[in-house]
Design a protein around this motif. Structure first.
Motif: not given
Length: 368
Positions: A81-83, A89-92, A95, A115, A120-121, A178
Motif C-alpha cells: 500500500c502507499n505510504t 511510494r506515496k501514490n500508485a 510506487h 498497489i 492516491k491511497g 494511507r
C-alpha cells in the motif's frame, strides 16, 4: 496453547542447491503446499524498498515465492500500500516506478505488481477487527482484501518506532491504506500546512463531513467535524495535509497487531521472513545503515507471532557487527533492537497479538 512450528534454513548453499532452491524447499517443508492455491488469487505482500535504500529484499526471492504459487495453480501478484509520508511510494504511479527501479517487474518476478490501495491511497475496505481494543474497523487496501490467500514475504530488520519490522508490521502497517496508516500512527486528526497549501479545494471536495473550509486560498480543518478518515491526505497534490504523529509506540504496535488480524482473518495465510541485511531502521528510509548483526537465515511459519518471536531471538543471539550503529550504542537492555531504539517496546506488539488470537510466542524451531 500448543507451541507453533517455525521452520529455519541458513544461507549456506551447495552446487546441488542454491539459495532460491533452498527457500522453495523451506516453504514446502513448512507446509505452504497444504494450502489450496488452485485458481486462487494470491496477494504476496512485500516491501519494494524506498528509492535510495538497498537493504530491501532482492526480487529474486519474490520470484521464488511466485514460482511456487504458480506451480500449485495459484494466480499471484506482488502488492503493497502507499505510504503516509512523502517519498517515492506515496501514490500508485510513483510506487510502481520505485518498484520497477528496484527490480520488481513482471519480467523479473513472473507476476504483476498491484498497489493495493489505488492511485492516491484511498481505495480501501473497512474490515471489522474481531476482539479489537483500539481499532473497530481497519482500513485495508482493497486489492489485499480481494485476494483469496495472503502470503507475507518480509525483510526482518530494526525499526525506529516499532522496535523491529517483521511479519506483523509487514501485514498490519503495510496493508493499511494511507488513512489506515494515519489511524495507527495518530490518535488525532490531520492538520494543514498553510505554507504548502494552494487552496485547490481537493480536500474539501472529498470530505464527507464538511469539516474543511477554504479561506484566502488556504484550507483549514474543523476537528469538531473531522472523523479522522484521512482521505484528504490522499488527495492533496502538495502534501500540505499531514497526519499528527502523536500515538505512543506501544499503542501503535497494538494497532498494527489489530490491523494484521483484519488482514489474515478468515482466509489462508503464510509467512516468510528473511533475516539478512538487518538494518537498524525501516526500509522506508531513503537510505540504509550498515547491518547491526551478521545475516542469519530464512524463516517460515503459519503463525506470524511465533515467526516474529523466533526472528527476534535469532537476531539477539548474534554478535554485534563491527562498524554498525549497534556497536556505538550502550548495551544496557540485553536486546539489540531496544539498544538501537531505546524508546521502543517490540514486546507490546507480540503480547497484544497473542491476546487477539493471532498466534503464540511459544514456538518450536525446526531447522531444515
Amino acid at each position: 496453547m500448543e507451541k507453533s512450528k517455525v521452520y529455519f534454513a541458513n544461507f549456506r548453499a551447495t552446487v546441488q542447491e542454491n539459495i532460491q532452491q533452498k527457500l522453495a524447499r523451506l516453504m514446502k517443508t513448512a507446509g505452504m503446499d497444504t494450502i489450496d492455491f488452485d485458481k486462487k488469487y494470491v496477494a504476496i505482500k512485500i516491501h519494494f524498498g524506498e528509492p535510495g535504500n538497498l537493504a530491501y529484499l532482492r526480487p529474486n526471492y519474490a520470484k521464488t515465492v511466485v514460482d511456487s504459487v504458480k506451480s500449485m495453480g495459484g494466480k499471484p501478484f506482488l502488492t503493497d500500500c502507499n505510504t503516509l509520508y512523502v517519498g517515492g511510494r506515496k501514490n500508485a504511479l510513483d510506487h510502481l516506478d520505485s518498484a520497477y527501479v528496484n527490480g520488481f517487474s513482471p519480467f523479473s518476478t513472473g507476476c504483476h505488481v498491484i498497489i493495493a490501495d489505488g492511485l492516491k491511497g484511498t481505495d480501501e475496505v473497512l474490515v471489522p477487527v474481531e476482539g479489537g481494543t483500539y481499532v473497530k474497523e481497519a482500513k485495508i487496501g482493497r486489492a489485499v482484501m480481494d485476494a483469496d490467500i495472503i502470503i507475507s514475504l518480509n525483510h526482518f530488520k530494526g525499526h525506529e518506532a516499532a522496535g523491529f519490522g517483521g511479519a506483523i508490521k509487514n501485514l498490519g502497517m503495510g496493508c493499511g491504506s494511507r488513512a489506515g496508516k494515519m489511524e495507527m500512527h495518530s490518535a488525532g486528526k490531520p492538520e494543514v500546512s498553510a505554507k504548502k497549501c494552494v487552496g485547490c479545494g481537493m480536500c474539501k471536495k472529498i470530505c464527507a463531513h464538511e469539516a474543511i473550509t477554504i479561506t484566502d486560498k488556504k484550507a483549514s480543518i474543523d476537528h469538531n467535524k473531522c472523523v479522522g478518515c484521512g482521505r484528504c491526505i490522499g488527495v492533496c497534490p502538495t502534501d500540505s495535509v499531514k497526519p499528527v504523529y502523536d500515538e505512543s509506540n506501544d499503542i501503535m504496535n497494538c494497532k498494527m497487531a489489530e490491523y494484521t488480524k483484519a488482514v489474515v482473518n478468515g482466509r489462508p495465510a503464510f509467512h516468510i521472513s528473511l533475516v539478512m541485511d538487518v538494518s537498524p531502521f525501516c526500509d522506508c528510509h531513503g537510505e540504509n545503515d550498515a547491518p547491526i548483526v551478521p545475516d542469519v537465515g530464512m524463516f517460515a511459519s503459519f503463525d506470524p507471532v511465533a515467526l516474529d518471536q523466533a526472528c527476534v531471538d535469532a537476531v539477539n543471539a548474534q554478535p554485534v557487527s563491527r562498524g554498525s550503529l549497534l556497536e556505538e550504542v550502550e548495551h544496557v537492555h540485553h536486546d539489540h533492537f531496544t539498544d538501537v531504539s531505546p524508546d521502543t517496546n517490540w514486546k507490546s506488539c507480540l503480547e497484544h497479538a497473542e491476546k487477539l488470537g493471532l498466534g503464540t510466542r511459544e514456538y518450536e524451531l525446526i531447522q531444515i
